[in-house]
Design a protein around this motif. Structure first.
Motif, PDB file in Angstrom:
ATOM      1  N   GLU A 100       0.814  -1.212   0.000  1.00 27.30           N
ATOM      2  CA  GLU A 100       0.000   0.000   0.000  1.00 27.30           C
ATOM      3  C   GLU A 100       0.849   1.265   0.000  1.00 27.30           C
ATOM      4  OE1 GLU A 100      -3.623   0.203   1.154  1.00 27.30           O
ATOM      5  OE2 GLU A 100      -3.819  -1.911   0.646  1.00 27.30           O
ATOM      6  N   GLY A 101       2.082   1.161  -0.472  1.00 23.80           N
ATOM      7  CA  GLY A 101       2.910   2.367  -0.533  1.00 23.80           C
ATOM      8  C   GLY A 101       3.502   2.785   0.803  1.00 23.80           C
ATOM      9  N   LEU A 102       3.333   1.965   1.839  1.00 21.08           N
ATOM     10  CA  LEU A 102       3.859   2.364   3.152  1.00 21.08           C
ATOM     11  C   LEU A 102       5.379   2.448   3.160  1.00 21.08           C
ATOM     12  CD1 LEU A 102       1.631   0.405   5.708  1.00 21.08           C
ATOM     13  CD2 LEU A 102       1.596   2.848   5.196  1.00 21.08           C
ATOM     14  N   LEU A 103       6.036   1.807   2.197  1.00 18.61           N
ATOM     15  CA  LEU A 103       7.500   1.816   2.201  1.00 18.61           C
ATOM     16  C   LEU A 103       8.118   2.909   1.333  1.00 18.61           C
ATOM     17  CD1 LEU A 103       8.509  -1.952   2.266  1.00 18.61           C
ATOM     18  CD2 LEU A 103       8.141  -0.366   4.143  1.00 18.61           C
ATOM     19  N   VAL A 104       7.272   3.808   0.837  1.00 17.73           N
ATOM     20  CA  VAL A 104       7.823   4.896   0.030  1.00 17.73           C
ATOM     21  C   VAL A 104       8.303   6.006   0.974  1.00 17.73           C
ATOM     22  CG1 VAL A 104       7.358   6.458  -1.910  1.00 17.73           C
ATOM     23  CG2 VAL A 104       6.163   4.300  -1.751  1.00 17.73           C
ATOM     24  N   HIS A 105       9.258   5.657   1.822  1.00 13.79           N
ATOM     25  CA  HIS A 105       9.724   6.622   2.825  1.00 13.79           C
ATOM     26  C   HIS A 105      11.239   6.791   2.742  1.00 13.79           C
ATOM     27  CE1 HIS A 105      11.046   3.144   5.013  1.00 13.79           C
ATOM     28  NE2 HIS A 105       9.827   2.720   5.247  1.00 13.79           N
ATOM     29  N   MET A 106      11.780   7.688   3.558  1.00 13.27           N
ATOM     30  CA  MET A 106      13.195   8.037   3.405  1.00 13.27           C
ATOM     31  C   MET A 106      14.135   6.848   3.627  1.00 13.27           C
ATOM     32  SD  MET A 106      14.015  10.345   6.777  1.00 13.27           S
ATOM     33  CE  MET A 106      12.394  10.681   7.453  1.00 13.27           C
ATOM     34  N   LEU A 107      13.746   5.938   4.514  1.00 12.16           N
ATOM     35  CA  LEU A 107      14.653   4.822   4.809  1.00 12.16           C
ATOM     36  C   LEU A 107      14.708   3.808   3.664  1.00 12.16           C
ATOM     37  CD1 LEU A 107      16.652   3.623   6.788  1.00 12.16           C
ATOM     38  CD2 LEU A 107      14.771   2.634   8.083  1.00 12.16           C
ATOM     39  N   SER A 108      13.749   3.897   2.726  1.00 12.93           N
ATOM     40  CA  SER A 108      13.937   3.073   1.524  1.00 12.93           C
ATOM     41  C   SER A 108      14.026   3.961   0.291  1.00 12.93           C
ATOM     42  CB  SER A 108      12.842   2.014   1.393  1.00 12.93           C
ATOM     43  OG  SER A 108      11.584   2.590   1.501  1.00 12.93           O
ATOM     44  N   SER A 109      14.687   5.099   0.440  1.00 12.02           N
ATOM     45  CA  SER A 109      14.935   5.990  -0.696  1.00 12.02           C
ATOM     46  C   SER A 109      16.419   6.319  -0.787  1.00 12.02           C
ATOM     47  CB  SER A 109      14.174   7.311  -0.526  1.00 12.02           C
ATOM     48  OG  SER A 109      12.808   7.087  -0.381  1.00 12.02           O
ATOM     49  N   ASP A 110      16.807   6.735  -1.961  1.00 13.94           N
ATOM     50  CA  ASP A 110      18.181   7.203  -2.191  1.00 13.94           C
ATOM     51  C   ASP A 110      18.113   8.662  -2.631  1.00 13.94           C
ATOM     52  OD1 ASP A 110      19.421   4.556  -1.843  1.00 13.94           O
ATOM     53  OD2 ASP A 110      18.239   4.059  -3.622  1.00 13.94           O
ATOM     54  N   PRO A 111      19.245   9.376  -2.560  1.00 15.33           N
ATOM     55  CA  PRO A 111      19.237  10.752  -3.051  1.00 15.33           C
ATOM     56  C   PRO A 111      18.833  10.764  -4.535  1.00 15.33           C
ATOM     57  CG  PRO A 111      21.266  10.267  -1.859  1.00 15.33           C
ATOM     58  CD  PRO A 111      20.551   8.980  -2.030  1.00 15.33           C
ATOM     59  N   PRO A 112      18.108  11.763  -5.036  1.00 15.17           N
ATOM     60  CA  PRO A 112      17.728  12.983  -4.295  1.00 15.17           C
ATOM     61  C   PRO A 112      16.440  12.857  -3.478  1.00 15.17           C
ATOM     62  CG  PRO A 112      17.067  13.188  -6.594  1.00 15.17           C
ATOM     63  CD  PRO A 112      17.756  11.858  -6.477  1.00 15.17           C
ATOM     64  N   ASP A 113      15.630  11.802  -3.696  1.00 11.95           N
ATOM     65  CA  ASP A 113      14.389  11.688  -2.916  1.00 11.95           C
ATOM     66  C   ASP A 113      14.678  11.658  -1.414  1.00 11.95           C
ATOM     67  OD1 ASP A 113      12.674  11.689  -5.065  1.00 11.95           O
ATOM     68  OD2 ASP A 113      12.712   9.509  -5.301  1.00 11.95           O
ATOM     69  N   HIS A 114      15.702  10.881  -1.054  1.00 11.09           N
ATOM     70  CA  HIS A 114      16.018  10.763   0.366  1.00 11.09           C
ATOM     71  C   HIS A 114      16.294  12.132   0.993  1.00 11.09           C
ATOM     72  CE1 HIS A 114      18.910  10.439   3.725  1.00 11.09           C
ATOM     73  NE2 HIS A 114      18.016   9.570   4.138  1.00 11.09           N
ATOM     74  N   THR A 115      17.084  12.926   0.296  1.00 17.74           N
ATOM     75  CA  THR A 115      17.468  14.245   0.809  1.00 17.74           C
ATOM     76  C   THR A 115      16.228  15.124   1.006  1.00 17.74           C
ATOM     77  OG1 THR A 115      19.265  13.925  -0.765  1.00 17.74           O
ATOM     78  CG2 THR A 115      19.222  16.027   0.434  1.00 17.74           C
ATOM     79  N   ARG A 116      15.351  15.101   0.013  1.00 16.48           N
ATOM     80  CA  ARG A 116      14.133  15.917   0.083  1.00 16.48           C
ATOM     81  C   ARG A 116      13.258  15.474   1.256  1.00 16.48           C
ATOM     82  NH1 ARG A 116       9.281  14.409  -2.249  1.00 16.48           N
ATOM     83  NH2 ARG A 116      10.380  12.795  -3.410  1.00 16.48           N
TER      84      ARG A 116
END
Ligand code: HEM
Length: 422
Positions: A100-116
């Motif tokens: 359900e998109g619950l994992l679209v968060h910073m801990l499973s992102s890389d820059p630049p999404d993570h930074t934002r």
């Protein structure tokens, strides 16, 4: 579904020929018994997971673990990894991202999404902002300890996890985000389900859907009636521009709520257990409460809340500790193992509340270093200070061998911690 035996024996094999990781019941009760063998064989080891989860590389020594956590070629975004790098055969049934998109968060992102994403909440967790929460955290602590004292009157055993270590961080993070008190028990029980390792896909979907549905409704409520809380601030950031989409907003709330309580429980629980098993250290800390800040770091090093979490994916071949890890591989950095590496922490198996434990990897390292670390430290410091002060006769209510750890390869968490207060 268990592969391998609990006695991890030196294999003598090359690091690239995979060995079964003995993730059986004994592993969860004493992961260090397995890590110590792997660590002395070499810094990096390819292993096969049980339950058809495929293969991964485990990093067990301090220097290599620290290097891996800071390496930009090791990515966190599993959606990208599945689409671009990973071999479906190799990952087996390792479940990624379907929730359900619950994992679209910073801990499973890389820059630049993570930074934002991280920049949106960084400020809420600086040491100064967190210090402002001190009086409220102290009040919550006192109230929970009053309740614990009442239950433990006349020498009755109480479960420290259930009545204190669990509720404290849950209450704090829910207040910070603006989750109404009546909803907290529901939220906690869904989280318990969603973090379990042995879920069927169906159970996982049901729990994820319940959490996502609840958070969507909470976000709508904050829009209709803004509060002074962090979730309202995130809703406004979402509505003011293109910095956060609706799925990311829900995932952010989920990550903060989950990371905000699931781990801090074990900082307190594991730390209290460590002290009760090491009376000399307990005595030392009681005699000199100014050591508590340092002791919290030592608890995180000695027996931290995470077991074998911190999964990453190689976007290109990476050489680590003399071992060549090909592109498209799963890499797991064992913080627990790294924190017991004698090369970095002499006499690592000994709890020493006066040790200089800074530099431990309990909060990770690099760009994903725990954003909530100042909050966790403050909660830990207050919790230990007040427990030691209020319960001078605190003792385990069961034989040490009866203390059970949860069967999780992500969290190193006690199921219960039965204690007596007098
Ligand atoms: C990340 C540990 C408490 C929020 C992390 C990571 C670790 C960690 C090891 C990095 C994982 C990785 O690199 O793969 C802990 C421990 C805690 C704790 C041991 C308690 C003692 C908290 C609290 C919050 C929190 C109270 C509250 C908000 C987060 C978030 C991230 C994170 C949002 C992701 C950071 C990023 O991706 O940039 N934590 N944590 N944690 N933690 Fe914590």
């Amino acid at each position: 579904g268990v592969v391998g035996s609990s006695a991890a024996e030196p294999t003598g094999a090359s690091p690239a020929s995979s060995v079964p990781l003995p993730l059986d019941a004994d592993f969860f009760q004493d992961p260090e018994a397995v890590y110590s063998v792997l660590r002395e064989e070499g810094p990096v080891r390819k292993v096969v997971f049980p339950l058809g989860w495929g293969e991964a590389w485990i990093v067990t020594r301090y220097e290599e673990a620290r290097a891996a956590l800071a390496d930009p070629r090791l990515l966190k975004n599993d959606r990208v990894a599945v689409a671009q790098y990973l071999d479906p055969e190799q990952i087996g049934e390792f479940r990624l991202g379907e929730d359900e998109g619950l994992l679209v968060h910073m801990l499973s992102s890389d820059p630049p999404d993570h930074t934002r994403l991280r920049n949106l909440v960084n400020k809420a967790f600086t040491s100064r902002r967190v210090e402002a929460l001190r009086p409220r955290i102290e009040a919550i602590t006192e109230q929970l300890l009053d309740d614990m004292a009442a239950r433990g009157a006349n020498g009755e055993p109480v479960d420290l996890i259930d009545v204190f270590a669990g509720p404290l961080p849950m209450t704090v993070i829910c207040e910070l985000l603006g989750v109404p008190p009546n909803d907290r028990d529901d939220f906690r029980s869904w989280c318990t389900v969603v973090v379990a390792d042995d879920l069927t896909e169906d159970e996982e979907r049901t729990a994820s859907a319940a959490i996502a549905g609840y958070l969507r409704q909470l976000v709508a409520a904050k829009r209709a009636q803004p509060g002074e809380d962090l979730l309202t601030a995130l809703v406004q950031a979402r509505d003011d521009g293109d910095r956060l989409d609706e799925t990311e907003l829900i995932a952010m709330a989920f990550l903060l709520l989950l990371a905000g309580h699931e781990t801090t429980v074990s900082l307190i629980g594991n730390g209290v257990l460590a002290l009760l098993r090491n009376p000399d250290q307990l005595h030392r800390l009681r005699a000199e409460p100014s050591l508590i800040g340092g002791a919290v770091e030592e608890f995180l090093r000695y027996d931290g809340p995470l077991n074998l979490a911190t999964t990453r994916f190689t976007s290109e071949p990476v050489r680590l500790g003399g071992v060549e890890i090909p592109r498209g591989q799963i890499v797991m950095v064992s913080l627990a193992s790294a924190n017991h590496d004698q090369r970095r922490f002499p006499d690592a198996g000994r709890l020493d509340v006066t040790r200089r434990s800074s530099g431990h990897l309990g909060f990770g390292h690099g760009i994903h270093y725990c954003v909530g670390a100042p909050l966790a430290r403050l909660e830990g410091e207050i919790a230990f200070r007040r427990i030691l002060d209020r319960f001078p006769e605190l003792a385990l209510a069961v034989d040490p061998s009866e203390v059970r750890w949860r069967q999780s390869f992500v969290f190193h968490a006690l199921e219960h911690l039965p204690v007596r207060l007098s």
